[in-house]
Design a protein around this motif. Sequence first.
Motif, PDB file in Angstrom:
ATOM      1  N   ASP A  50      14.915 -38.157  -4.981  1.00  0.00           N
ATOM      2  CA  ASP A  50      14.590 -37.114  -5.553  1.00  0.00           C
ATOM      3  C   ASP A  50      13.919 -37.347  -7.244  1.00  0.00           C
ATOM      4  OD1 ASP A  50      13.502 -34.909  -6.245  1.00  0.00           O
ATOM      5  OD2 ASP A  50      15.655 -33.417  -7.653  1.00  0.00           O
ATOM      6  N   MET A  51      12.745 -38.534  -7.215  1.00  0.00           N
ATOM      7  CA  MET A  51      13.179 -39.405  -8.081  1.00  0.00           C
ATOM      8  C   MET A  51      11.211 -39.664  -7.960  1.00  0.00           C
ATOM      9  SD  MET A  51      14.651 -43.016  -7.938  1.00  0.00           S
ATOM     10  CE  MET A  51      16.042 -42.522  -8.636  1.00  0.00           C
ATOM     11  N   ASN A  52      10.084 -40.255  -9.254  1.00  0.00           N
ATOM     12  CA  ASN A  52       8.859 -40.341  -9.184  1.00  0.00           C
ATOM     13  C   ASN A  52       8.704 -41.647  -8.493  1.00  0.00           C
ATOM     14  OD1 ASN A  52       9.277 -42.026 -11.432  1.00  0.00           O
ATOM     15  ND2 ASN A  52       9.085 -40.293 -12.963  1.00  0.00           N
ATOM     16  N   GLU A  53       8.030 -41.443  -8.120  1.00  0.00           N
ATOM     17  CA  GLU A  53       6.711 -43.226  -7.856  1.00  0.00           C
ATOM     18  C   GLU A  53       7.672 -43.885  -8.355  1.00  0.00           C
ATOM     19  OE1 GLU A  53       2.736 -44.949  -6.263  1.00  0.00           O
ATOM     20  OE2 GLU A  53       3.156 -42.508  -6.785  1.00  0.00           O
ATOM     21  N   GLU A  54       7.036 -44.149 -10.187  1.00  0.00           N
ATOM     22  CA  GLU A  54       7.569 -45.395 -10.453  1.00  0.00           C
ATOM     23  C   GLU A  54       9.113 -46.140 -11.350  1.00  0.00           C
ATOM     24  OE1 GLU A  54       7.202 -46.719 -15.659  1.00  0.00           O
ATOM     25  OE2 GLU A  54       6.040 -45.053 -15.035  1.00  0.00           O
ATOM     26  N   ASP A  55       9.901 -45.164 -10.623  1.00  0.00           N
ATOM     27  CA  ASP A  55      11.288 -45.109 -10.929  1.00  0.00           C
ATOM     28  C   ASP A  55      11.923 -45.597  -9.800  1.00  0.00           C
ATOM     29  OD1 ASP A  55      11.426 -44.224 -13.990  1.00  0.00           O
ATOM     30  OD2 ASP A  55      11.589 -42.326 -13.603  1.00  0.00           O
ATOM     31  N   ALA A  56      10.952 -44.888  -8.466  1.00  0.00           N
ATOM     32  CA  ALA A  56      10.816 -45.337  -6.852  1.00  0.00           C
ATOM     33  C   ALA A  56      11.252 -46.764  -7.023  1.00  0.00           C
ATOM     34  CB  ALA A  56      11.292 -44.641  -6.425  1.00  0.00           C
ATOM     35  N   ALA A  57      10.485 -47.444  -7.650  1.00  0.00           N
ATOM     36  CA  ALA A  57      10.097 -48.634  -7.381  1.00  0.00           C
ATOM     37  C   ALA A  57      11.162 -49.437  -8.177  1.00  0.00           C
ATOM     38  CB  ALA A  57       7.902 -48.825  -7.901  1.00  0.00           C
ATOM     39  N   GLU A  58      11.343 -49.285  -9.596  1.00  0.00           N
ATOM     40  CA  GLU A  58      12.066 -49.773  -9.953  1.00  0.00           C
ATOM     41  C   GLU A  58      13.381 -50.072  -8.945  1.00  0.00           C
ATOM     42  OE1 GLU A  58      13.645 -51.798 -13.151  1.00  0.00           O
ATOM     43  OE2 GLU A  58      11.744 -50.954 -13.184  1.00  0.00           O
ATOM     44  N   LEU A  59      14.200 -48.874  -9.010  1.00  0.00           N
ATOM     45  CA  LEU A  59      14.917 -48.972  -8.637  1.00  0.00           C
ATOM     46  C   LEU A  59      14.771 -50.017  -6.553  1.00  0.00           C
ATOM     47  CD1 LEU A  59      17.849 -48.110  -7.865  1.00  0.00           C
ATOM     48  CD2 LEU A  59      17.199 -46.007  -6.554  1.00  0.00           C
ATOM     49  N   SER A  60      13.877 -49.312  -5.840  1.00  0.00           N
ATOM     50  CA  SER A  60      13.093 -50.314  -4.492  1.00  0.00           C
ATOM     51  C   SER A  60      13.690 -52.138  -5.483  1.00  0.00           C
ATOM     52  CB  SER A  60      12.048 -50.242  -3.980  1.00  0.00           C
ATOM     53  OG  SER A  60      12.484 -48.643  -4.217  1.00  0.00           O
ATOM     54  N   ALA A  61      12.694 -51.953  -5.714  1.00  0.00           N
ATOM     55  CA  ALA A  61      12.931 -53.673  -6.330  1.00  0.00           C
ATOM     56  C   ALA A  61      14.287 -54.421  -6.654  1.00  0.00           C
ATOM     57  CB  ALA A  61      12.125 -53.696  -7.692  1.00  0.00           C
ATOM     58  N   PHE A  62      15.214 -53.594  -7.172  1.00  0.00           N
ATOM     59  CA  PHE A  62      16.493 -53.835  -7.319  1.00  0.00           C
ATOM     60  C   PHE A  62      17.338 -54.307  -6.541  1.00  0.00           C
ATOM     61  CE2 PHE A  62      20.965 -52.510  -7.612  1.00  0.00           C
ATOM     62  CZ  PHE A  62      21.622 -53.941  -8.957  1.00  0.00           C
ATOM     63  N   LEU A  63      17.233 -53.061  -5.477  1.00  0.00           N
ATOM     64  CA  LEU A  63      18.238 -52.968  -3.718  1.00  0.00           C
ATOM     65  C   LEU A  63      17.526 -54.248  -3.100  1.00  0.00           C
ATOM     66  CD1 LEU A  63      17.708 -48.901  -3.343  1.00  0.00           C
ATOM     67  CD2 LEU A  63      19.532 -50.237  -4.275  1.00  0.00           C
ATOM     68  N   SER A  64      16.338 -54.148  -3.004  1.00  0.00           N
ATOM     69  CA  SER A  64      15.487 -54.920  -2.472  1.00  0.00           C
ATOM     70  C   SER A  64      16.430 -56.787  -2.544  1.00  0.00           C
ATOM     71  CB  SER A  64      14.222 -55.353  -2.390  1.00  0.00           C
ATOM     72  OG  SER A  64      13.762 -55.823  -3.808  1.00  0.00           O
ATOM     73  N   GLU A  65      17.307 -56.871  -3.479  1.00  0.00           N
ATOM     74  CA  GLU A  65      17.935 -57.849  -3.860  1.00  0.00           C
ATOM     75  C   GLU A  65      19.584 -57.777  -3.519  1.00  0.00           C
ATOM     76  OE1 GLU A  65      18.275 -58.199  -8.551  1.00  0.00           O
ATOM     77  OE2 GLU A  65      15.770 -58.128  -8.710  1.00  0.00           O
ATOM     78  N   LEU A  66      19.190 -56.624  -2.767  1.00  0.00           N
ATOM     79  CA  LEU A  66      20.531 -56.486  -2.209  1.00  0.00           C
ATOM     80  C   LEU A  66      21.050 -56.885  -1.084  1.00  0.00           C
ATOM     81  CD1 LEU A  66      22.106 -53.744  -4.801  1.00  0.00           C
ATOM     82  CD2 LEU A  66      22.907 -56.481  -4.682  1.00  0.00           C
ATOM     83  N   VAL A  67      19.549 -55.940  -0.354  1.00  0.00           N
ATOM     84  CA  VAL A  67      19.780 -55.827   1.279  1.00  0.00           C
ATOM     85  C   VAL A  67      18.997 -56.719   1.924  1.00  0.00           C
ATOM     86  CG1 VAL A  67      20.443 -53.393   1.144  1.00  0.00           C
ATOM     87  CG2 VAL A  67      18.340 -53.332   1.106  1.00  0.00           C
TER      88      VAL A  67
END
Length: 88
Positions: A71-88
């Motif tokens: 439940d977040m906006n596109e900009e915050d979701a992009a930041e979270l996705s970038a971080f998570l892509s380093e983990l998974v």
Amino acid sequence: MSERFFLYDDTVETKTRFVSFMNDNNRFDLAIIQSDRYYGKVIVLNIQGGRFAIIGPDDLQEEGYIEHAFDMNEEDAAELSAFLSELV
């Protein structure tokens, strides 16, 4: 009272990482749980937002998934996705 019917009741070893970081708009406080379950995906808990999702590489590629799950906006979701892509 009827008898309780368990589908499963297992105890598993997990590895949990707690991480906190910020972007220009938001603070992310996450717990990332890895286990043998969920076909190699991780459980990501947004501690402040009270939301969680089971996430793998395929989920990060799905448009709008992170926005909806957390439940977040596109900009915050992009930041979270970038971080998570380093983990998974």
